[in-house]
Design a protein around this motif. Structure first.
Motif, PDB file in Angstrom:
ATOM      1  N   LYS A  17       0.955  -1.146   0.061  1.00  0.00           N
ATOM      2  CA  LYS A  17      -0.073   0.009   0.082  1.00  0.00           C
ATOM      3  C   LYS A  17       0.894   1.305   0.074  1.00  0.00           C
ATOM      4  O   LYS A  17       1.928   1.480   0.605  1.00  0.00           O
ATOM      5  CB  LYS A  17      -0.833   0.145   1.327  1.00  0.00           C
ATOM      6  CG  LYS A  17      -1.938  -0.780   1.186  1.00  0.00           C
ATOM      7  CD  LYS A  17      -3.309   0.162   1.274  1.00  0.00           C
ATOM      8  CE  LYS A  17      -4.718  -0.951   1.079  1.00  0.00           C
ATOM      9  NZ  LYS A  17      -4.987  -1.206  -0.262  1.00  0.00           N
ATOM     10  N   ARG A  24       0.497  -0.920  -4.787  1.00  0.00           N
ATOM     11  CA  ARG A  24       1.477  -1.028  -5.807  1.00  0.00           C
ATOM     12  C   ARG A  24       2.116  -2.428  -5.891  1.00  0.00           C
ATOM     13  O   ARG A  24       2.281  -3.024  -5.045  1.00  0.00           O
ATOM     14  CB  ARG A  24       2.605  -0.025  -5.252  1.00  0.00           C
ATOM     15  CG  ARG A  24       2.972   1.143  -5.910  1.00  0.00           C
ATOM     16  CD  ARG A  24       4.171   1.735  -5.959  1.00  0.00           C
ATOM     17  NE  ARG A  24       5.156   1.000  -6.667  1.00  0.00           N
ATOM     18  CZ  ARG A  24       6.462   1.001  -6.516  1.00  0.00           C
ATOM     19  NH1 ARG A  24       6.963   1.226  -5.467  1.00  0.00           N
ATOM     20  NH2 ARG A  24       7.279   0.343  -7.370  1.00  0.00           N
ATOM     21  N   VAL A  26       4.717  -5.114  -6.589  1.00  0.00           N
ATOM     22  CA  VAL A  26       5.992  -4.997  -6.537  1.00  0.00           C
ATOM     23  C   VAL A  26       6.253  -6.495  -7.171  1.00  0.00           C
ATOM     24  O   VAL A  26       7.392  -6.503  -7.771  1.00  0.00           O
ATOM     25  CB  VAL A  26       6.520  -4.709  -5.131  1.00  0.00           C
ATOM     26  CG1 VAL A  26       8.050  -4.952  -5.045  1.00  0.00           C
ATOM     27  CG2 VAL A  26       6.349  -3.337  -4.884  1.00  0.00           C
ATOM     28  N   SER A  46      17.570  -1.551  -9.760  1.00  0.00           N
ATOM     29  CA  SER A  46      17.092  -1.176  -8.364  1.00  0.00           C
ATOM     30  C   SER A  46      15.652  -1.048  -8.328  1.00  0.00           C
ATOM     31  O   SER A  46      15.224  -0.460  -9.505  1.00  0.00           O
ATOM     32  CB  SER A  46      17.897   0.207  -8.156  1.00  0.00           C
ATOM     33  OG  SER A  46      17.555   0.786  -6.797  1.00  0.00           O
ATOM     34  N   GLY A  47      14.907  -1.462  -7.709  1.00  0.00           N
ATOM     35  CA  GLY A  47      13.449  -1.354  -7.217  1.00  0.00           C
ATOM     36  C   GLY A  47      12.755  -2.456  -8.313  1.00  0.00           C
ATOM     37  O   GLY A  47      11.665  -2.335  -8.198  1.00  0.00           O
ATOM     38  N   SER A  48      13.373  -3.497  -8.666  1.00  0.00           N
ATOM     39  CA  SER A  48      12.859  -4.507  -9.447  1.00  0.00           C
ATOM     40  C   SER A  48      12.148  -5.563  -8.586  1.00  0.00           C
ATOM     41  O   SER A  48      11.312  -6.382  -9.009  1.00  0.00           O
ATOM     42  CB  SER A  48      13.707  -5.124 -10.481  1.00  0.00           C
ATOM     43  OG  SER A  48      14.884  -5.771  -9.795  1.00  0.00           O
ATOM     44  N   GLY A  49      12.509  -5.565  -7.420  1.00  0.00           N
ATOM     45  CA  GLY A  49      11.796  -6.415  -6.244  1.00  0.00           C
ATOM     46  C   GLY A  49      12.757  -7.679  -5.889  1.00  0.00           C
ATOM     47  O   GLY A  49      12.008  -8.442  -4.867  1.00  0.00           O
ATOM     48  N   LYS A  50      13.867  -7.343  -6.072  1.00  0.00           N
ATOM     49  CA  LYS A  50      14.688  -8.378  -5.367  1.00  0.00           C
ATOM     50  C   LYS A  50      14.711  -8.877  -3.983  1.00  0.00           C
ATOM     51  O   LYS A  50      14.547  -9.819  -3.350  1.00  0.00           O
ATOM     52  CB  LYS A  50      16.277  -8.282  -5.871  1.00  0.00           C
ATOM     53  CG  LYS A  50      16.448  -7.907  -7.461  1.00  0.00           C
ATOM     54  CD  LYS A  50      17.725  -7.671  -7.795  1.00  0.00           C
ATOM     55  CE  LYS A  50      18.386  -6.423  -6.910  1.00  0.00           C
ATOM     56  NZ  LYS A  50      17.888  -5.267  -7.719  1.00  0.00           N
ATOM     57  N   GLU A 176      22.599  -8.728  -2.027  1.00  0.00           N
ATOM     58  CA  GLU A 176      23.875  -7.660  -2.334  1.00  0.00           C
ATOM     59  C   GLU A 176      24.801  -7.788  -1.133  1.00  0.00           C
ATOM     60  O   GLU A 176      25.736  -6.677  -0.800  1.00  0.00           O
ATOM     61  CB  GLU A 176      23.361  -6.319  -2.335  1.00  0.00           C
ATOM     62  CG  GLU A 176      22.114  -5.961  -3.474  1.00  0.00           C
ATOM     63  CD  GLU A 176      22.473  -5.968  -4.727  1.00  0.00           C
ATOM     64  OE1 GLU A 176      23.627  -5.878  -5.031  1.00  0.00           O
ATOM     65  OE2 GLU A 176      21.513  -5.667  -5.781  1.00  0.00           O
ATOM     66  N   HIS A 209      23.084  -6.752  -8.430  1.00  0.00           N
ATOM     67  CA  HIS A 209      22.983  -5.842  -9.669  1.00  0.00           C
ATOM     68  C   HIS A 209      23.801  -6.439 -10.899  1.00  0.00           C
ATOM     69  O   HIS A 209      23.592  -6.088 -12.101  1.00  0.00           O
ATOM     70  CB  HIS A 209      23.424  -4.372  -9.281  1.00  0.00           C
ATOM     71  CG  HIS A 209      22.555  -3.639  -8.503  1.00  0.00           C
ATOM     72  ND1 HIS A 209      22.564  -3.599  -7.147  1.00  0.00           N
ATOM     73  CD2 HIS A 209      21.519  -3.041  -8.817  1.00  0.00           C
ATOM     74  CE1 HIS A 209      21.886  -3.001  -6.684  1.00  0.00           C
ATOM     75  NE2 HIS A 209      20.752  -2.323  -7.619  1.00  0.00           N
TER      76      HIS A 209
END
Ligand SMILES: Nc1ncnc2c1ncn2[C@@H]1O[C@H](COP(=O)(O)OP(=O)(O)OP(=O)(O)O)[C@@H](O)[C@H]1O
Ligand SMILES: [Mg+2]
Length: 267
Positions: A17, A24, A26, A46-50, A176, A209
Motif C-alpha cells: 500500500k 503498488r 511489486v 534497483s526497485g525491481s523487487g529482489k 547484495e 545488480h
C-alpha cells in the motif's frame, strides 16, 4: 514434487500500500526454483523487487498471493516449532553487515549465541566452534574478543557468513552481500563464497545488480524487471546468451564492465 528441490516459489504476487492508500504491485507471478547444492542468481535493476523476494522467503513479510515451499512444505503454515527450525535452515546475509550486530556484543558472543540457540551446544563447545569458523573465513582467533566497530565491512561480512554456515543451513540468501564493499574486499568475499560453493554444502540465492558476478558464481540466474522474471539464464554465458530486451537493457544500464573485470581478474 522433486525431492531435489530446496525452495520453490509458485506464482508469487506482492502488493504494497502506498502513502496515499494506492496499491503498488511489486512482484507479479514470480516462479523460482532452487535445487540442492545449486547457486541461483537473481539480478535486476534497483526497485525491481529482489529484496522483497528475499524478505518473503525469510518470512519477514507475507505474500499477497502464491505459495512458497521449502523442501516441499508450504512455509506460510509452519507451526512455531517448525518456524524455529526454518529460521535455522534459511540464512540471510544482508548488504550492510553492521546492521546485523548489536554494538555491545563481542564477535565471539554473536557467533556462540546462535550455536547455543540453534544447535543446542554447550557454551564451551560453541566457543570452540566459533574459533573454528573464524579460521574457516580467514579471521584469526583474536577476533573472538573484538566488538563490531573494530572490524572492517569485509571482516564483518565474513563473520556473518561464518555464523550462517556454522548453523548448517540448507539455503543462504545473499542480498547484495558484496555491494557495499570496495573492490579488494569484494574479492575476498567472492573467493570465500566460491570456495563454499565448490563443496556444495548448501544452496545459495545470490541477489546482485551485477550480471557478470552472477555469471561467475551462479549455476542459473533469473533476471527480474519491474517485479517479473523476464528471463532465466543457465551456466556461465549470461552476457552472451541473454536475448530478452529487458536483460539487454539491464546489461547496458547496470553492467559496469570495468569494475567487475577488476574484481574478477583479481580472484
Ligand atoms: N515495505 C514497503 N512498502 C512499500 N513499498 C515497498 C516496501 N518495500 C519495498 N517497496 C517498494 O517495492 C519496490 C521493490 O523494492 P525492493 O527493495 O524489493 O527492490 P530491489 O530490487 O531490492 O532494489 P535495490 O536493488 O535498490 O535493492 C520498490 O519500488 C520499493 O519502493
Ligand atoms: Mg534490494
Amino acid at each position: 514434487m522433486n525431492a531435489n528441490l530446496i525452495l520453490e516459489m509458485k506464482e508469487i504476487h506482492k502488493t504494497f500500500k502506498g502513502n496515499t492508500g494506492e496499491n503498488r504491485q511489486v512482484l507479479k507471478a514470480v516462479n523460482i526454483e532452487v535445487k540442492a547444492g545449486e547457486c541461483v542468481g537473481i539480478v535486476g535493476e534497483s526497485g525491481s523487487g529482489k529484496s522483497t523476494l528475499a524478505k518473503l522467503i525469510v518470512h519477514l513479510i507475507p505474500a499477497t498471493k502464491g505459495q512458497i515451499f521449502f523442501k516441499g512444505k508450504d512455509i506460510t503454515c509452519l507451526s512455531k516449532k517448525e518456524l524455529k527450525a526454518y529460521y535455522r535452515k534459511v540464512q540471510m546475509v544482508f548488504q550492510e553487515p553492521l546492521s546485523t550486530f548489536s554494538p555491545k556484543m563481542k564477535i565471539g558472543t554473536y557467533l556462540s549465541e546462535s550455536f547455543i540457540h540453534y544447535e543446542n551446544m554447550k557454551k564451551s563447545e560453541a566457543h570452540k566452534r566459533a574459533l573454528e569458523l573464524l579460521k574457516m573465513v580467514g579471521l584469526c582467533e583474536t577476533y573472538i574478543n573484538k566488538y563490531p566497530h573494530e572490524l572492517s565491512g569485509g571482516e564483518l561480512q565474513r563473520v556473518v557468513i561464518a555464523r550462517s554456515i556454522g548453523i548448517n543451513p540448507d539455503l543462504i540468501i545473499c542480498d547484495e552481500a558484496t555491494s557495499a564493499l570496495d573492490v579488494s574486499l569484494q574479492k575476498q568475499i567472492i573467493e570465500l563464497l566460491m570456495n563454499f560453493k565448490k563443496n556444495n554444502q548448501f544452496s545459495t540465492l545470490f541477489i546482485t545488480h551485477d550480471l557478470a558476478l552472477a555469471e561467475r558464481l551462479c549455476d542459473r540466474t533469473y533476471v527480474m524487471y519491474q517485479g517479473e522474471i523476464v528471463e532465466v539464464l543457465k551456466g556461465n554465458d549470461i552476457v552472451e546468451s541473454a536475448v530478452n530486451p529487458y536483460t539487454r537493457k539491464l546489461l547496458e544500464s547496470v553492467f559496469n564492465m570495468k569494475k567487475i573485470k577488476e574484481v574478477l581478474e583479481a580472484v
